[in-house]
Design a protein around this motif. Structure first.
Motif, PDB file in Angstrom:
ATOM      1  N   ALA A 261      -4.787   4.655   2.931  1.00 32.78           N
ATOM      2  CA  ALA A 261      -5.109   4.612   1.516  1.00 32.78           C
ATOM      3  C   ALA A 261      -3.967   5.222   0.713  1.00 32.78           C
ATOM      4  CB  ALA A 261      -6.414   5.361   1.234  1.00 32.78           C
ATOM      5  N   ALA A 262      -3.783   4.729  -0.505  1.00 26.97           N
ATOM      6  CA  ALA A 262      -2.735   5.241  -1.385  1.00 26.97           C
ATOM      7  C   ALA A 262      -3.170   5.084  -2.832  1.00 26.97           C
ATOM      8  CB  ALA A 262      -1.414   4.507  -1.156  1.00 26.97           C
ATOM      9  N   LEU A 263      -2.767   6.050  -3.660  1.00 25.87           N
ATOM     10  CA  LEU A 263      -3.049   6.021  -5.094  1.00 25.87           C
ATOM     11  C   LEU A 263      -1.808   6.473  -5.841  1.00 25.87           C
ATOM     12  CD1 LEU A 263      -4.976   5.896  -7.588  1.00 25.87           C
ATOM     13  CD2 LEU A 263      -5.501   8.303  -7.132  1.00 25.87           C
TER      14      LEU A 263
ATOM     15  N   GLY B   8       0.802  -1.223   0.000  1.00 25.76           N
ATOM     16  CA  GLY B   8       0.000   0.000   0.000  1.00 25.76           C
ATOM     17  C   GLY B   8       0.828   1.264   0.000  1.00 25.76           C
ATOM     18  N   THR B   9       2.128   1.168  -0.231  1.00 29.02           N
ATOM     19  CA  THR B   9       2.995   2.339  -0.259  1.00 29.02           C
ATOM     20  C   THR B   9       2.889   3.031  -1.605  1.00 29.02           C
ATOM     21  OG1 THR B   9       4.551   1.257   1.245  1.00 29.02           O
ATOM     22  CG2 THR B   9       5.374   3.127  -0.030  1.00 29.02           C
ATOM     23  N   PRO B  10       2.623   4.340  -1.650  1.00 31.38           N
ATOM     24  CA  PRO B  10       2.505   5.019  -2.944  1.00 31.38           C
ATOM     25  C   PRO B  10       3.815   4.971  -3.713  1.00 31.38           C
ATOM     26  CG  PRO B  10       2.581   6.608  -1.144  1.00 31.38           C
ATOM     27  CD  PRO B  10       2.423   5.263  -0.519  1.00 31.38           C
ATOM     28  N   GLY B  11       3.714   4.798  -5.029  1.00 32.80           N
ATOM     29  CA  GLY B  11       4.885   4.764  -5.888  1.00 32.80           C
ATOM     30  C   GLY B  11       5.618   3.448  -5.918  1.00 32.80           C
ATOM     31  N   LEU B  12       5.306   2.541  -4.995  1.00 29.86           N
ATOM     32  CA  LEU B  12       5.998   1.253  -4.888  1.00 29.86           C
ATOM     33  C   LEU B  12       5.125   0.148  -5.467  1.00 29.86           C
ATOM     34  CD1 LEU B  12       8.308  -0.562  -3.762  1.00 29.86           C
ATOM     35  CD2 LEU B  12       7.047  -0.607  -1.597  1.00 29.86           C
ATOM     36  N   LEU B  13       5.603  -0.476  -6.549  1.00 28.13           N
ATOM     37  CA  LEU B  13       4.923  -1.634  -7.123  1.00 28.13           C
ATOM     38  C   LEU B  13       5.666  -2.873  -6.649  1.00 28.13           C
ATOM     39  CD1 LEU B  13       2.725  -2.765  -8.976  1.00 28.13           C
ATOM     40  CD2 LEU B  13       4.337  -2.573 -10.883  1.00 28.13           C
ATOM     41  N   LEU B  14       5.011  -3.637  -5.799  1.00 27.27           N
ATOM     42  CA  LEU B  14       5.637  -4.775  -5.132  1.00 27.27           C
ATOM     43  C   LEU B  14       4.785  -6.007  -5.383  1.00 27.27           C
ATOM     44  CD1 LEU B  14       8.051  -5.473  -3.371  1.00 27.27           C
ATOM     45  CD2 LEU B  14       6.736  -4.787  -1.374  1.00 27.27           C
ATOM     46  N   GLN B  15       5.299  -6.915  -6.212  1.00 34.14           N
ATOM     47  CA  GLN B  15       4.537  -8.077  -6.642  1.00 34.14           C
ATOM     48  C   GLN B  15       5.196  -9.359  -6.132  1.00 34.14           C
ATOM     49  OE1 GLN B  15       1.716  -6.740  -7.910  1.00 34.14           O
ATOM     50  NE2 GLN B  15       1.909  -7.050 -10.104  1.00 34.14           N
TER      51      GLN B  15
ATOM     52  N   THR C  93      -2.831   8.676   2.527  1.00 33.99           N
ATOM     53  CA  THR C  93      -3.351   9.190   3.786  1.00 33.99           C
ATOM     54  C   THR C  93      -3.338   8.099   4.845  1.00 33.99           C
ATOM     55  OG1 THR C  93      -5.210  10.360   4.836  1.00 33.99           O
ATOM     56  CG2 THR C  93      -5.766   8.629   3.285  1.00 33.99           C
ATOM     57  N   GLN C  94      -3.125   8.520   6.078  1.00 33.19           N
ATOM     58  CA  GLN C  94      -3.247   7.661   7.257  1.00 33.19           C
ATOM     59  C   GLN C  94      -4.106   8.419   8.255  1.00 33.19           C
ATOM     60  OE1 GLN C  94       0.825   7.114   8.406  1.00 33.19           O
ATOM     61  NE2 GLN C  94       1.187   5.476   6.933  1.00 33.19           N
ATOM     62  N   LEU C  95      -5.279   7.906   8.517  1.00 35.75           N
ATOM     63  CA  LEU C  95      -6.254   8.628   9.335  1.00 35.75           C
ATOM     64  C   LEU C  95      -6.782   7.747  10.460  1.00 35.75           C
ATOM     65  CD1 LEU C  95      -8.384  10.390   6.564  1.00 35.75           C
ATOM     66  CD2 LEU C  95      -6.640  11.446   8.007  1.00 35.75           C
ATOM     67  N   GLN C  96      -6.910   8.342  11.634  1.00 35.75           N
ATOM     68  CA  GLN C  96      -7.590   7.716  12.759  1.00 35.75           C
ATOM     69  C   GLN C  96      -8.998   8.272  12.797  1.00 35.75           C
ATOM     70  OE1 GLN C  96      -5.846   5.468  14.836  1.00 35.75           O
ATOM     71  NE2 GLN C  96      -7.844   4.893  15.642  1.00 35.75           N
ATOM     72  N   LEU C  97      -9.990   7.435  12.482  1.00 34.40           N
ATOM     73  CA  LEU C  97     -11.387   7.857  12.423  1.00 34.40           C
ATOM     74  C   LEU C  97     -12.032   7.518  13.760  1.00 34.40           C
ATOM     75  CD1 LEU C  97     -12.187   6.362   8.903  1.00 34.40           C
ATOM     76  CD2 LEU C  97     -11.262   8.614   9.437  1.00 34.40           C
ATOM     77  N   ALA C  98     -12.170   8.529  14.611  1.00 35.78           N
ATOM     78  CA  ALA C  98     -12.631   8.303  15.978  1.00 35.78           C
ATOM     79  C   ALA C  98     -11.655   7.347  16.667  1.00 35.78           C
ATOM     80  CB  ALA C  98     -14.070   7.789  15.999  1.00 35.78           C
ATOM     81  N   ARG C  99     -12.103   6.642  17.687  1.00 33.32           N
ATOM     82  CA  ARG C  99     -11.189   5.808  18.452  1.00 33.32           C
ATOM     83  C   ARG C  99     -11.044   4.412  17.885  1.00 33.32           C
ATOM     84  NH1 ARG C  99     -10.964   2.137  22.572  1.00 33.32           N
ATOM     85  NH2 ARG C  99     -13.206   1.806  22.529  1.00 33.32           N
ATOM     86  N   GLN C 100     -12.066   3.929  17.199  1.00 35.86           N
ATOM     87  CA  GLN C 100     -12.100   2.518  16.829  1.00 35.86           C
ATOM     88  C   GLN C 100     -11.715   2.238  15.381  1.00 35.86           C
ATOM     89  OE1 GLN C 100     -16.194   1.724  17.939  1.00 35.86           O
ATOM     90  NE2 GLN C 100     -15.544   0.708  19.835  1.00 35.86           N
TER      91      GLN C 100
ATOM     92  N   GLN D  48      -2.556  12.181   8.823  1.00 37.42           N
ATOM     93  CA  GLN D  48      -1.881  13.025   7.850  1.00 37.42           C
ATOM     94  C   GLN D  48      -2.225  12.570   6.441  1.00 37.42           C
ATOM     95  OE1 GLN D  48       2.377  12.777   7.786  1.00 37.42           O
ATOM     96  NE2 GLN D  48       2.408  10.618   7.232  1.00 37.42           N
ATOM     97  N   TRP D  49      -1.990  13.464   5.472  1.00 34.89           N
ATOM     98  CA  TRP D  49      -2.105  13.086   4.074  1.00 34.89           C
ATOM     99  C   TRP D  49      -0.970  13.752   3.307  1.00 34.89           C
ATOM    100  CZ3 TRP D  49      -3.180  16.255  -0.225  1.00 34.89           C
ATOM    101  CH2 TRP D  49      -3.524  17.581   0.072  1.00 34.89           C
TER     102      TRP D  49
END
Length: 691
Positions: free
Chosen positions: A555-557, A63-70, A543-550, A502-503
Motif C-alpha cells: 500500500a502507498a499514499l 504503487g510507488t509513493p511520490g511517483l505519478l505514472l500515467q 508499507t509492504q507486509l506479509q500477512l501470515a503465509r498466504q 516494513q513501513w
C-alpha cells in the motif's frame, strides 16, 4: 552496515528474525535498504512481470509513493511521469527525473529522458529514489529511476511467452539466460502490437536487450550491455473535455487528417569495469555510446506553416551520444569510526542533427514537404562529484555530497533564408549541488533521517527549440530552475511471528525559483517560460507486509501540495495568480495491492489505484476528474521436471469506469485530455526449459 551493528549493540536487544536483506545501489555509497538515509522504493523484476504485459513501467510502479505514472495510451509520446511534482510539465518524454539502465543514463545532459528502452522482461529490479539525495545525480534530478538487468547465472534456461488482450494487444517474448565458461548471459527479445483504444493510436514496439558478465581476474568484474528498441506509433493527440465527455474514444480531426505518427529507433552499448585495488580501495569505469533517430509527423495546420519563421510540421532528428563515469571508492576510519568515500567524474555528450519539414505537399497532408529547419546542436556536461558516509557514533550516520553540474548548449543554424535569419547561439548553466543527511537508529528495526539538498533543472533542447508567440530562433532566454529541498523520514522493519515486512513515512518540502512551465502547446509543438517561485510539499506513506503465509499487502499514499508562489503571465498577456496548483500534478494518490496464495501453484490478486483531480493548465480552469480503478488478476505456475509453465490473466478497470488517463499540459487548443480505456482484459502464458 556499521550503523546497523552499532544500533543492535547499543540497544542490547536480540536482532529481529531475519528478513531478506536488500542493498540499495542508487546511493553512491551502497547500503542496506533499512539503513539508507533517503526515500527509496525497490521493486524486484518478478513482481514487475507477474501477471503483467511487461511493456510499460506504469504496470508495476504505479504503487510507488511520490511517483505519478500515467499511461497515455499513446506510444508516440511515452509515459507521463513525475516524482513529487517534478517533471509534471512534460508533454512528451520525461523531464525533471533522471533515468538509468544498468548505470547508463537514459536521460541526456539537458534532462530529456525516456523509458521505452527499459526491458521489463529481463529487468532484475527497479529502484526509485526521491528527495534531496537525488541531487547527487546532477541536472534535472527531481528523482531518480534506476533499472538493473538480471545477471545470467547457473544452468542455461530458455523462456518463451505470449499474451493477448483488448484492443488487439499482443506480445511475444523470448529470453535465454545462464552461465557458461565463466561468462554469464541474459538475452531478451520481445514484440508488442496494439490497435489502440482510440482511432490513430496503433503501435508496434520491438525490443532487444543483452547483458554479459565475466570476472577477468580475482579482483575484477566486467559487464557488457547492449539494447535496441524500435517503435512505430500513431499519435492520437488529446481531446477537449467536452469531446471526452461525449465520447472517450474520440480523436480530433487534425491527427486523422495529417496521419500523425512517430518512428523512434535507438541502439546503444555500454561497458562497466569494476576493479578491487585492495581491501580499502575500488575503481569503476563505465563507458557507453548510442544512436537515436526520430521522425515525427505533427498536426500543425498548413496556415501556421506559412510564415518564414515556421519550423514546419515534421521533425527529423538524429542523435549520436556517449559518455563515461569514472569512480573511486575508499573505505577509511575517522575518529575510530567507519568512513566511506566516493569520488567521481561523469561526462556526457550529445551531437544532434535536427531538421524540420512541412507536413504537406500541395493538398496532400501528412507527408514530408519542403525543408523549414536545419541545425546542428551539441550538448555536453562534465560533472565531478564527491560523497562521504561517516558512521560517527554507534547509532548515528552522517552523509554528505557535492556535485558541480555544468551543462553547455551550442546550436548552429544551417537554414538561413529571407525572413528567417541565423538563429545560432550557445549558453551554459552551472551550479554546485550539495546534499547533507543525518540518520539515527532508534533501535535495531527503526531508523529516522533528515536531509537537505540543492538542485538545478535546465531547459531541454526540445524546450528551447521554439520561442513563445511564434517568434523565430531558439529560446535561450529560458533559465534553469533552481531548488532547495528538505526531507525527514522514518523506516521500520517488522519481524513478528505473523506480521512481517516494513513501513516507511516521509515529509518533504521543495522551494523552486524560475520554475519552467509550458507557455503553449499547439499542434504538437510546445513552448516554455519561467514562472517565478513554486513550492512542493507533502507526505508519503508506504508499507509492504506479509500477512501470515498466504497473504501479502502493498500500500502507498501520497499527499502533494504543489503551487505557484508567484503569478505568471504569458506572451499573450493572460495572467495566472499565485496559489494555483502546478499543472500536471494531483493532490492525492493512493494504491493498495492484496495478493492471496491459497496454494504454492496459485496466486490471486486485487489492485486498487486512486488519483485525485489533475490540473491540466496553469489557471486550473481545466482539471481531469479524479478516479479510482480496480484490477483483478490470477496466475498458475506448474513445474514438470525441467519444464515450467506460468499461465495468467487479469482484468483492469473492472467497473468499466470512464476516466482520463493523462493530460497534455497547457494544450493550446484546449485538447488536454488523453482518455484511459474502459474495462480491459488480458491473458497469456510463458513456458520455460532448464537445461
Amino acid at each position: 552496515m556499521a550503523l546497523a551493528q552499532g544500533a543492535a549493540a547499543q540497544t542490547g536487544a536480540a536482532a529481529p528474525p531475519a528478513l531478506p536483506d536488500v542493498t540499495v545501489r542508487s546511493t553512491l555509497v551502497q547500503s542496506p535498504l533499512d539503513y539508507t538515509p533517503a526515500a527509496v522504493t525497490i521493486v524486484d523484476g518478478d513482481r514487475l512481470r507477474d501477471r503483467q504485459w511487461q511493456v510499460n513501467l506504469s504496470e508495476g510502479l504505479s504503487g510507488t509513493p511520490g511517483l505519478l505514472l500515467q499511461n497515455r495510451q499513446n506510444y508516440a509520446q511515452d509515459l507521463q511521469l513525475s516524482i513529487r511534482g517534478h517533471g509534471a510539465r512534460s508533454t512528451f518524454g520525461v523531464r525533471g527525473v533522471q533515468i538509468f539502465v544498468d548505470g547508463i543514463p537514459s536521460t541526456m545532459p539537458d534532462g530529456q529522458g525516456q523509458t521505452s528502452n527499459i526491458d521489463l522482461q529481463s529487468v532484475e529490479r527497479i529502484e526509485v529514489l526521491r528527495g534531496p539525495y537525488s541531487a547527487l545525480y546532477g541536472n534535472a534530478s527531481g528523482g531518480v529511476i534506476n533499472a538493473y538487468t538480471e545477471r545470467g547465472e547457473g544452468r542455461p534456461r530458455v523462456d518463451s511467452s505470449f499474451a493477448m488482450g483488448s484492443n488487439g494487444q499482443k506480445r511475444l517474448g523470448l529470453k535465454a539466460q545462464g552461465e557458461q565458461g565463466g561468462v554469464g548471459y541474459v538475452v531478451s527479445a520481445s514484440r508488442f502490437l496494439t490497435d489502440g483504444f482510440r482511432p490513430q493510436s496503433a503501435a508496434d514496439k520491438n525490443q532487444f536487450n543483452a547483458r554479459l558478465d565475466t570476472d577477468p581476474g580475482d579482483s575484477s568484474h566486467l559487464m557488457l550491455v547492449a539494447n535496441h528498441v524500435n517503435v512505430d506509433a500513431q499519435d492520437p493527440g488529446g481531446v477537449t473535455p467536452a469531446d471526452w465527455r461525449a465520447n472517450p474514444r474520440a480523436t480530433a480531426q487534425g491527427p486523422l487528417d495529417f496521419n500523425t505518427r512517430k518512428n523512434m529507433r535507438q541502439t546503444q552499448v555500454g561497458l562497466a569495469y569494476d576493479f578491487r585495488v585492495d581491501a580499502a580501495n575500488a575503481l569503476r569505469l563505465m563507458v557507453y555510446a548510442g544512436q537515436r533517430h526520430i521522425t515525427q509527423y505533427q498536426s500543425t495546420p498548413v496556415a501556421a506553416q506559412k510564415p518564414a519563421t515556421s519550423a514546419g510540421g515534421v521533425i527529423d532528428l538524429g542523435r549520436d551520444y556517449g559518455g563515461m563515469d569514472l569512480r573511486w571508492a575508499h573505505d577509511a576510519q575517522l575518529a575510530d569510526a567507519p568512513l566511506n568515500l566516493v569520488l567521481g567524474l561523469a561526462a556526457n555528450v550529445v551531437e544532434e542533427d535536427r531538421q524540420g519539414y512541412n507536413n504537406f505537399l500541395g493538398k496532400q497532408l501528412g507527408v514530408m514537404g519542403a525543408l523549414r529547419r536545419d541545425e546542428r546542436n551539441t550538448l555536453n556536461n562534465a560533472d565531478p562529484y564527491l560523497q562521504a558516509s561517516w558512521a560517527f557514533a554507534p547509532r548515528w550516520k552522517l552523509d554528505a555530497g557535492l556535485r558541480w553540474s555544468n551543462v553547455k548548449f551550442v546550436s548552429r543554424d544551417h537554414y538561413i533564408v529571407p525572413g528567417n535569419g541565423d538563429d545560432s547561439g550557445s549558453t551554459r548553466f552551472r551550479r554546485w549541488l550539495p546534499m547533507l543527511s543525518l540518520q539515527h537508529a532508534l533501535n535495531a528495526a527503526t531508523q529516522v533521517y533528515a536531509s537537505v539538498g540543492g538542485g538545478m533543472e535546465t531547459p531541454t533542447f526540445n524546450e528551447i527549440s521554439y520561442r513563445p508567440g511564434g517568434l523565430p530562433g531558439l529560446n535561450f532566454g529560458l533559465q534553469p530552475a533552481t531548488s532547495t529541498s528538505a526531507e525527514i523520514g522514518l523506516r521500520q522493519r517488522i519481524a513478528g511471528d505473523v506480521l512481517r515486512g516494513q513501513w516507511t513515512a516521509a515529509l518533504f518540502h521543495t522551494d523552486t525559483k524560475n520554475e519552467i512551465v509550458a507557455a503553449d502547446n499547439t499542434g504538437g509543438r510546445a513552448t516554455y517560460r519561467n514562472a517565478g517561485r513554486t513550492r512542493r510539499q507533502g507526505a508519503e506513506l508506504a508499507t509492504q507486509l506479509q500477512l501470515a503465509r498466504q497473504w501479502q499487502l502493498n500500500a502507498a499514499l501520497t499527499v502533494l501540495d504543489a503551487k505557484l508562489r508567484d503569478g505568471i503571465c504569458d506572451s499573450k498577456g493572460s495572467c495566472v495568480p499565485a496559489g494555483k496548483r502546478i499543472a500536471g500534478t494531483a493532490r492525492t494518490q493512493a494504491a493498495i495491492g492484496l495478493d492471496w496464495r491459497p496454494h504454492d501453484d496459485w496466486r490471486i490478486g486485487a489492485d486498487w489505484r486512486h488519483v485525485s483531480a489533475i490540473a491540466a493548465n496553469d489557471s486550473n480552469s481545466a482539471q481531469a476528474p479524479g478516479y479510482g480503478v480496480l484490477a483483478l488478476s490470477t496466475g498458475y505456475t506448474r513445474q514438470w521436471g525441467p519444464w515450467k509453465l506460468n499461465a495468467f490473466a487479469r482484468i483492469d478497470n473492472l467497473a468499466d469506469k470512464k476516466y482520463v488517463g493523462s493530460v497534455i499540459v497547457n494544450e493550446g487548443n484546449g485538447r488536454y485530455y488523453e482518455a484511459a480505456p474502459g474495462r480491459q482484459w488480458m491473458a497469456g502464458m510463458s513456458l520455460g526449459y532448464q537445461f
